[in-house]
Design a protein around this motif. Sequence first.
Motif, PDB file in Angstrom:
ATOM      1  N   LEU A 108       9.235  12.801  87.076  1.00  9.09           N
ATOM      2  CA  LEU A 108      10.163  13.619  86.440  1.00  9.09           C
ATOM      3  C   LEU A 108       8.779  14.591  85.517  1.00  9.09           C
ATOM      4  O   LEU A 108       9.168  16.131  85.716  1.00  9.09           O
ATOM      5  CB  LEU A 108      10.910  13.627  85.255  1.00  9.09           C
ATOM      6  N   GLN A 109       7.907  14.135  84.865  1.00  7.71           N
ATOM      7  CA  GLN A 109       6.749  14.700  84.207  1.00  7.71           C
ATOM      8  C   GLN A 109       6.267  15.805  85.207  1.00  7.71           C
ATOM      9  O   GLN A 109       5.866  16.713  84.962  1.00  7.71           O
ATOM     10  CB  GLN A 109       5.955  13.858  83.466  1.00  7.71           C
ATOM     11  N   GLU A 110       5.639  14.920  86.262  1.00  2.70           N
ATOM     12  CA  GLU A 110       4.989  15.882  87.388  1.00  2.70           C
ATOM     13  C   GLU A 110       5.776  17.008  87.721  1.00  2.70           C
ATOM     14  O   GLU A 110       5.214  17.981  88.053  1.00  2.70           O
ATOM     15  CB  GLU A 110       4.457  15.082  88.467  1.00  2.70           C
TER      16      GLU A 110
ATOM     17  N   ILE B 200       2.565  23.058  87.616  1.00  2.00           N
ATOM     18  CA  ILE B 200       2.955  23.861  88.755  1.00  2.00           C
ATOM     19  C   ILE B 200       3.110  23.424  90.274  1.00  2.00           C
ATOM     20  O   ILE B 200       4.018  24.031  90.826  1.00  2.00           O
ATOM     21  CB  ILE B 200       1.917  25.165  88.535  1.00  2.00           C
ATOM     22  N   ASP B 201       2.439  22.457  90.387  1.00  3.56           N
ATOM     23  CA  ASP B 201       2.872  21.769  91.834  1.00  3.56           C
ATOM     24  C   ASP B 201       2.631  22.672  92.934  1.00  3.56           C
ATOM     25  O   ASP B 201       3.668  22.638  93.771  1.00  3.56           O
ATOM     26  CB  ASP B 201       4.027  21.165  91.624  1.00  3.56           C
ATOM     27  N   ARG B 202       1.764  23.671  93.060  1.00  2.00           N
ATOM     28  CA  ARG B 202       1.585  24.624  94.246  1.00  2.00           C
ATOM     29  C   ARG B 202       1.370  23.827  95.461  1.00  2.00           C
ATOM     30  O   ARG B 202       0.645  22.961  95.553  1.00  2.00           O
ATOM     31  CB  ARG B 202       0.575  25.516  94.088  1.00  2.00           C
ATOM     32  N   GLN B 203       1.949  24.210  96.577  1.00  2.00           N
ATOM     33  CA  GLN B 203       2.052  23.339  97.943  1.00  2.00           C
ATOM     34  C   GLN B 203       1.540  24.252  98.678  1.00  2.00           C
ATOM     35  O   GLN B 203       1.513  25.434  98.881  1.00  2.00           O
ATOM     36  CB  GLN B 203       3.358  22.935  98.333  1.00  2.00           C
ATOM     37  N   PRO B 204       0.386  23.938  99.610  1.00  2.00           N
ATOM     38  CA  PRO B 204      -0.263  24.837 100.479  1.00  2.00           C
ATOM     39  C   PRO B 204       0.451  25.766 101.666  1.00  2.00           C
ATOM     40  O   PRO B 204       0.174  26.691 101.905  1.00  2.00           O
ATOM     41  CB  PRO B 204      -1.267  23.745 101.343  1.00  2.00           C
ATOM     42  N   HIS B 205       1.923  25.161 101.727  1.00  2.00           N
ATOM     43  CA  HIS B 205       2.607  25.915 102.746  1.00  2.00           C
ATOM     44  C   HIS B 205       3.308  27.035 101.995  1.00  2.00           C
ATOM     45  O   HIS B 205       4.100  27.620 102.669  1.00  2.00           O
ATOM     46  CB  HIS B 205       3.673  24.755 103.462  1.00  2.00           C
ATOM     47  N   GLU B 206       3.434  26.807 100.767  1.00  2.00           N
ATOM     48  CA  GLU B 206       4.192  28.050  99.958  1.00  2.00           C
ATOM     49  C   GLU B 206       3.246  29.129  99.941  1.00  2.00           C
ATOM     50  O   GLU B 206       2.330  29.097  99.544  1.00  2.00           O
ATOM     51  CB  GLU B 206       4.757  27.311  98.810  1.00  2.00           C
ATOM     52  N   HIS B 207       4.152  30.250 100.211  1.00  2.00           N
ATOM     53  CA  HIS B 207       3.596  31.483 100.452  1.00  2.00           C
ATOM     54  C   HIS B 207       4.570  32.935 100.118  1.00  2.00           C
ATOM     55  O   HIS B 207       5.824  32.408 100.303  1.00  2.00           O
ATOM     56  CB  HIS B 207       2.941  31.867 101.544  1.00  2.00           C
ATOM     57  N   GLN B 208       3.962  33.920  99.813  1.00  2.00           N
ATOM     58  CA  GLN B 208       4.897  35.148  99.677  1.00  2.00           C
ATOM     59  C   GLN B 208       5.459  35.360 101.090  1.00  2.00           C
ATOM     60  O   GLN B 208       4.547  35.718 101.991  1.00  2.00           O
ATOM     61  CB  GLN B 208       4.077  36.398  99.093  1.00  2.00           C
ATOM     62  N   ASP B 209       6.838  35.472 101.176  1.00  2.00           N
ATOM     63  CA  ASP B 209       7.581  35.899 102.160  1.00  2.00           C
ATOM     64  C   ASP B 209       8.634  36.742 102.060  1.00  2.00           C
ATOM     65  O   ASP B 209       9.788  36.126 100.999  1.00  2.00           O
ATOM     66  CB  ASP B 209       8.006  34.263 102.884  1.00  2.00           C
ATOM     67  N   ALA B 210       8.906  37.494 102.994  1.00  2.00           N
ATOM     68  CA  ALA B 210      10.294  38.505 102.492  1.00  2.00           C
ATOM     69  C   ALA B 210      11.197  37.858 102.856  1.00  2.00           C
ATOM     70  O   ALA B 210      12.458  38.152 101.955  1.00  2.00           O
ATOM     71  CB  ALA B 210      10.204  39.645 103.481  1.00  2.00           C
TER      72      ALA B 210
ATOM     73  N   VAL C  83       4.023  33.186  93.567  1.00  2.00           N
ATOM     74  CA  VAL C  83       4.169  31.812  94.061  1.00  2.00           C
ATOM     75  C   VAL C  83       2.702  31.064  93.394  1.00  2.00           C
ATOM     76  O   VAL C  83       1.412  31.239  93.563  1.00  2.00           O
ATOM     77  CB  VAL C  83       4.053  31.924  95.649  1.00  2.00           C
ATOM     78  N   GLY C  84       2.984  29.801  93.008  1.00  2.00           N
ATOM     79  CA  GLY C  84       1.919  28.765  92.629  1.00  2.00           C
ATOM     80  C   GLY C  84       1.690  29.132  91.240  1.00  2.00           C
ATOM     81  O   GLY C  84       0.293  28.940  91.007  1.00  2.00           O
ATOM     82  N   THR C  85       2.235  29.746  90.337  1.00  2.00           N
ATOM     83  CA  THR C  85       1.992  30.056  88.971  1.00  2.00           C
ATOM     84  C   THR C  85       2.797  29.204  88.139  1.00  2.00           C
ATOM     85  O   THR C  85       3.779  28.652  88.352  1.00  2.00           O
ATOM     86  CB  THR C  85       2.054  31.745  88.501  1.00  2.00           C
ATOM     87  N   VAL C  86       2.795  29.721  86.814  1.00  2.00           N
ATOM     88  CA  VAL C  86       3.546  29.001  85.927  1.00  2.00           C
ATOM     89  C   VAL C  86       5.126  29.349  86.206  1.00  2.00           C
ATOM     90  O   VAL C  86       6.015  28.749  85.589  1.00  2.00           O
ATOM     91  CB  VAL C  86       3.112  29.508  84.396  1.00  2.00           C
ATOM     92  N   TRP C  87       5.540  30.370  86.984  1.00  2.00           N
ATOM     93  CA  TRP C  87       6.808  30.625  87.140  1.00  2.00           C
ATOM     94  C   TRP C  87       7.476  29.593  87.870  1.00  2.00           C
ATOM     95  O   TRP C  87       8.689  29.363  88.097  1.00  2.00           O
ATOM     96  CB  TRP C  87       6.694  32.038  88.003  1.00  2.00           C
ATOM     97  N   ASN C  88       6.739  28.608  88.724  1.00  2.00           N
ATOM     98  CA  ASN C  88       7.245  27.693  89.228  1.00  2.00           C
ATOM     99  C   ASN C  88       7.811  26.663  88.417  1.00  2.00           C
ATOM    100  O   ASN C  88       9.004  26.298  88.493  1.00  2.00           O
ATOM    101  CB  ASN C  88       6.251  26.865  90.058  1.00  2.00           C
ATOM    102  N   VAL C  89       7.116  26.550  87.067  1.00  3.00           N
ATOM    103  CA  VAL C  89       7.505  25.695  85.953  1.00  3.00           C
ATOM    104  C   VAL C  89       8.971  26.148  85.407  1.00  3.00           C
ATOM    105  O   VAL C  89       9.770  25.622  85.163  1.00  3.00           O
ATOM    106  CB  VAL C  89       6.587  25.447  84.933  1.00  3.00           C
TER     107      VAL C  89
END
Length: 148
Positions: free
Chosen positions: A8-10, A15-25, A68-74
């Motif tokens: 839960l803490q993790e 932020i936990d950015r994953q390499p497959h996450e990307h900007q996508d329309a 993607v991959g910023t504090v917005w994930n949290v």
Amino acid sequence: MLTLLRVLQEKLFAIDRQPHEHQDALVGLSCFGLLTPAIPAYLNSDFFTTGVAVLVTLCSFFADCLYVGTVWNVIDRWVALGFSIYMFGLVWPQLPCLAVMNLIPLLGFLSFSRSSRTKAQWRLRHSLWHLFLAVDMPLFLAFGAYPR
């Protein structure tokens, strides 16, 4: 129990950015499906839920498309978790069994999205996750929180 708290803490604080996450329309567009619970909420003069649905949509769009991959994930995770608990509380009095059973497809779609390993998988699976929520949330509000 300690392992659960660590996970839960993790997941809730990292932020936990994953390499497959990307900007996508497609993913960005699917975020706006999260506006659908605002419709039954607004039609029932529930302006708080309407506003929170708009907030959830914006946070999702920022986390899944623009930043993607910023504090917005949290931020997105916390806002979504709070809204989920709130929605469960709205529906529980009218549809307790269905509210609990809904956790099965909800966690299934979330797990399916989270198990993506490639950009193409994430694009499709995360968009499907948003589509599931776009159908699920307004139905539960319409039949659970606002029964006629």
